[in-house]
Motif scaffolding. Structure first.
Motif, short mmCIF file in Angstrom:
data_model
loop_
_atom_site.label_atom_id
_atom_site.label_comp_id
_atom_site.label_asym_id
_atom_site.label_seq_id
_atom_site.Cartn_x
_atom_site.Cartn_y
_atom_site.Cartn_z
N SER A 24 -1.11 78.92 35.32
CA SER A 24 0.17 79.31 34.62
C SER A 24 0.97 78.04 34.50
CB SER A 24 0.70 80.47 35.40
OG SER A 24 1.35 79.87 36.70
N GLN A 25 1.83 78.10 33.34
CA GLN A 25 2.73 76.77 33.41
C GLN A 25 3.60 76.66 34.33
OE1 GLN A 25 2.46 74.68 30.98
NE2 GLN A 25 4.22 73.58 31.85
N GLU A 26 4.15 77.95 35.04
CA GLU A 26 5.10 77.85 36.26
C GLU A 26 4.37 76.95 37.36
OE1 GLU A 26 4.11 80.92 34.82
OE2 GLU A 26 5.90 80.98 33.50
N LEU A 27 3.15 77.41 37.72
CA LEU A 27 2.37 76.72 38.68
C LEU A 27 2.34 75.28 38.44
CD1 LEU A 27 1.11 76.66 41.22
CD2 LEU A 27 -1.19 77.27 40.16
N LEU A 28 2.10 74.77 37.14
CA LEU A 28 1.85 73.39 36.75
C LEU A 28 3.28 72.81 37.01
CD1 LEU A 28 -0.21 73.45 33.33
CD2 LEU A 28 -0.88 72.42 35.58
N GLU A 29 4.13 73.39 36.86
CA GLU A 29 5.64 72.87 36.91
C GLU A 29 5.94 72.37 38.30
OE1 GLU A 29 8.44 75.33 35.01
OE2 GLU A 29 7.36 74.94 33.04
N ILE A 30 5.34 73.09 39.34
CA ILE A 30 5.52 72.92 40.80
C ILE A 30 4.66 71.91 41.40
CG2 ILE A 30 7.31 74.86 41.08
CD1 ILE A 30 5.00 76.16 42.56
N LEU A 31 3.51 71.99 40.93
CA LEU A 31 2.37 71.12 41.61
C LEU A 31 2.64 69.55 41.28
CD1 LEU A 31 -0.98 73.02 40.56
CD2 LEU A 31 -0.01 72.89 43.01
N CYS A 71 1.04 65.65 42.92
CA CYS A 71 -0.28 65.21 43.61
C CYS A 71 -0.09 65.20 45.23
CB CYS A 71 -0.52 63.76 43.17
SG CYS A 71 -1.74 62.75 43.95
N PRO A 72 -0.95 65.51 45.89
CA PRO A 72 -0.82 65.61 47.44
C PRO A 72 -0.82 64.29 48.14
CG PRO A 72 -2.98 66.23 46.89
CD PRO A 72 -2.24 66.22 45.55
N GLN A 73 -1.44 63.26 47.43
CA GLN A 73 -1.30 61.83 47.95
C GLN A 73 -0.30 61.22 47.68
OE1 GLN A 73 -5.25 60.05 48.25
NE2 GLN A 73 -4.43 58.28 46.96
N CYS A 74 0.19 61.08 46.54
CA CYS A 74 1.40 60.07 46.17
C CYS A 74 2.57 60.95 45.92
CB CYS A 74 1.30 59.37 45.14
SG CYS A 74 1.02 60.19 43.43
N LYS A 75 2.62 62.26 45.76
CA LYS A 75 3.75 63.28 45.44
C LYS A 75 4.07 62.97 44.11
CE LYS A 75 3.63 64.77 49.70
NZ LYS A 75 2.16 64.87 49.97
N GLY A 76 3.53 62.47 43.16
CA GLY A 76 3.66 62.19 41.81
C GLY A 76 3.28 63.32 41.07
N ASP A 77 3.58 63.08 39.54
CA ASP A 77 3.12 64.16 38.61
C ASP A 77 1.84 64.16 38.32
OD1 ASP A 77 6.06 64.89 38.11
OD2 ASP A 77 6.25 63.47 36.40
N ILE A 78 1.59 65.41 37.98
CA ILE A 78 -0.11 65.77 37.68
C ILE A 78 0.09 66.42 36.20
CG2 ILE A 78 -1.08 65.70 39.86
CD1 ILE A 78 -0.92 68.85 39.63
N ARG A 79 -1.14 66.18 35.68
CA ARG A 79 -1.07 66.79 34.15
C ARG A 79 -2.48 67.47 34.17
NH1 ARG A 79 -5.15 64.41 31.24
NH2 ARG A 79 -5.24 62.13 31.63
N GLN A 83 -9.07 71.76 30.52
CA GLN A 83 -8.46 72.82 31.45
C GLN A 83 -9.10 72.73 32.69
OE1 GLN A 83 -6.64 76.16 29.61
NE2 GLN A 83 -5.17 74.77 28.61
N ASP A 84 -10.31 71.78 33.21
CA ASP A 84 -11.01 72.02 34.17
C ASP A 84 -10.34 71.38 35.48
OD1 ASP A 84 -11.57 69.50 33.28
OD2 ASP A 84 -13.83 69.93 33.51
N GLY A 85 -9.16 70.68 35.27
CA GLY A 85 -8.89 69.88 36.34
C GLY A 85 -7.49 69.24 36.11
N LEU A 86 -6.95 68.71 37.21
CA LEU A 86 -5.56 68.17 37.15
C LEU A 86 -5.69 66.68 37.39
CD1 LEU A 86 -3.87 71.09 39.28
CD2 LEU A 86 -3.65 70.60 36.84
N VAL A 87 -5.09 65.81 36.78
CA VAL A 87 -5.06 64.33 36.90
C VAL A 87 -3.93 63.73 37.40
CG1 VAL A 87 -5.39 62.34 35.64
CG2 VAL A 87 -6.89 64.18 34.99
#
Length: 56
Positions: A4-11, A13-21, A26-30
């Motif tokens: 969901s878009q709502e989940l994407l907005e709050i996730l 990167c657990p390593q650097c706390k930066g943005d992901i896309r 749609q099989d992964g987050l970068v």
């Protein structure tokens, strides 16, 4: 099943706390900063740095 878009907005990167896309197919987050791919399995993002795959 996509994330969901709502989940994407709050996730972040657990390593650097930066943005992901979401990947194009749609099989992964970068995280561009860490150059890591977090896979999405059965609709669930696997946000563990040790499970992430380095980008080529």
């Amino acid at each position: 099943m996509s994330i969901s878009q709502e989940l994407l907005e709050i996730l972040v990167c657990p390593q650097c706390k930066g943005d992901i896309r979401l990947t194009e197919n749609q099989d992964g987050l970068v995280c561009e900063r860490c150059r890591l791919l977090y896979e999405i399995r059965d609709g669930i993002p696997i946000m563990l740095p040790e499970e992430a795959k380095p980008l080529a």
